[in-house]
Design a protein around this motif. Sequence first.
Motif, PDB file in Angstrom:
ATOM      1  N   GLY A 288       0.765  -1.236   0.000  1.00  0.00           N
ATOM      2  CA  GLY A 288       0.000   0.000   0.000  1.00  0.00           C
ATOM      3  C   GLY A 288       0.803   1.296   0.000  1.00  0.00           C
ATOM      4  N   PHE A 289       2.049   1.249  -0.427  1.00  0.00           N
ATOM      5  CA  PHE A 289       2.832   2.474  -0.519  1.00  0.00           C
ATOM      6  C   PHE A 289       2.385   3.278  -1.736  1.00  0.00           C
ATOM      7  N   LYS A 290       2.597   4.599  -1.699  1.00  0.00           N
ATOM      8  CA  LYS A 290       2.312   5.470  -2.830  1.00  0.00           C
ATOM      9  C   LYS A 290       3.574   5.574  -3.690  1.00  0.00           C
ATOM     10  N   HIS A 291       3.390   5.984  -4.945  1.00  0.00           N
ATOM     11  CA  HIS A 291       4.532   6.033  -5.856  1.00  0.00           C
ATOM     12  C   HIS A 291       5.643   6.962  -5.366  1.00  0.00           C
ATOM     13  N   ASN A 292       5.275   8.093  -4.755  1.00  0.00           N
ATOM     14  CA  ASN A 292       6.328   8.997  -4.274  1.00  0.00           C
ATOM     15  C   ASN A 292       7.106   8.361  -3.121  1.00  0.00           C
ATOM     16  N   GLU A 293       6.440   7.544  -2.293  1.00  0.00           N
ATOM     17  CA  GLU A 293       7.131   6.841  -1.208  1.00  0.00           C
ATOM     18  C   GLU A 293       8.051   5.754  -1.773  1.00  0.00           C
ATOM     19  N   ILE A 294       7.551   5.037  -2.778  1.00  0.00           N
ATOM     20  CA  ILE A 294       8.359   3.986  -3.415  1.00  0.00           C
ATOM     21  C   ILE A 294       9.590   4.611  -4.065  1.00  0.00           C
ATOM     22  N   ALA A 295       9.376   5.711  -4.777  1.00  0.00           N
ATOM     23  CA  ALA A 295      10.486   6.393  -5.448  1.00  0.00           C
ATOM     24  C   ALA A 295      11.553   6.822  -4.440  1.00  0.00           C
ATOM     25  N   ALA A 296      11.122   7.356  -3.312  1.00  0.00           N
ATOM     26  CA  ALA A 296      12.082   7.790  -2.288  1.00  0.00           C
ATOM     27  C   ALA A 296      12.833   6.593  -1.706  1.00  0.00           C
ATOM     28  N   GLN A 297      12.124   5.508  -1.432  1.00  0.00           N
ATOM     29  CA  GLN A 297      12.765   4.324  -0.838  1.00  0.00           C
ATOM     30  C   GLN A 297      13.769   3.679  -1.794  1.00  0.00           C
ATOM     31  N   LEU A 298      13.384   3.573  -3.072  1.00  0.00           N
ATOM     32  CA  LEU A 298      14.233   2.871  -4.040  1.00  0.00           C
ATOM     33  C   LEU A 298      15.192   3.803  -4.766  1.00  0.00           C
TER      34      LEU A 298
END
Length: 157
Positions: A112-122
């Motif tokens: 359930g992560f959002k794309h901006n959260e995924i982008a920051a993590q990866l």
Amino acid sequence: MRYCNSKDDAMEVVNDGFFKIYRELPNFKPAHNNYDASLKGWMKTIFIHTAIDNYRKNKKNYLVGEMEDAHFEMAGEQETAIDKMSYVEIMEMVQRLSPVYRTVFNLFVIDGFKHNEIAAQLRITTGTSKSNLAKARANIQKMISESLIINYEQRAI
């Protein structure tokens, strides 16, 4: 296993995750009155972040394509072939995705992560996250189609 290529990688993530939990347990403070639920959520977060750290550590072996921000349409709320599949069948298909696509797919669809959260993590762009999710979905759709054709041919015989 959702985030890893092999059982050895998964064992490494689990070991690292439990090490972090053991090390930080004295600092744990429940977020609400339900201690068990707070602990489970805290542990889940640690394991997700440990899996992402493992992905980053092994990232040099993966290729991530860049794509400008675009809008991707989601399928409607109709019953689909995937609704009729078992959890094990779905997870086998997710495991067959490339590590990059699998990681983004798991973070967005399952966790359930959002794309901006995924982008920051990866450490990728939001557009790349969206692109990788779209490609992961396309690959899974192709796998489902192939599975349906095989099942249909088996029943026809």
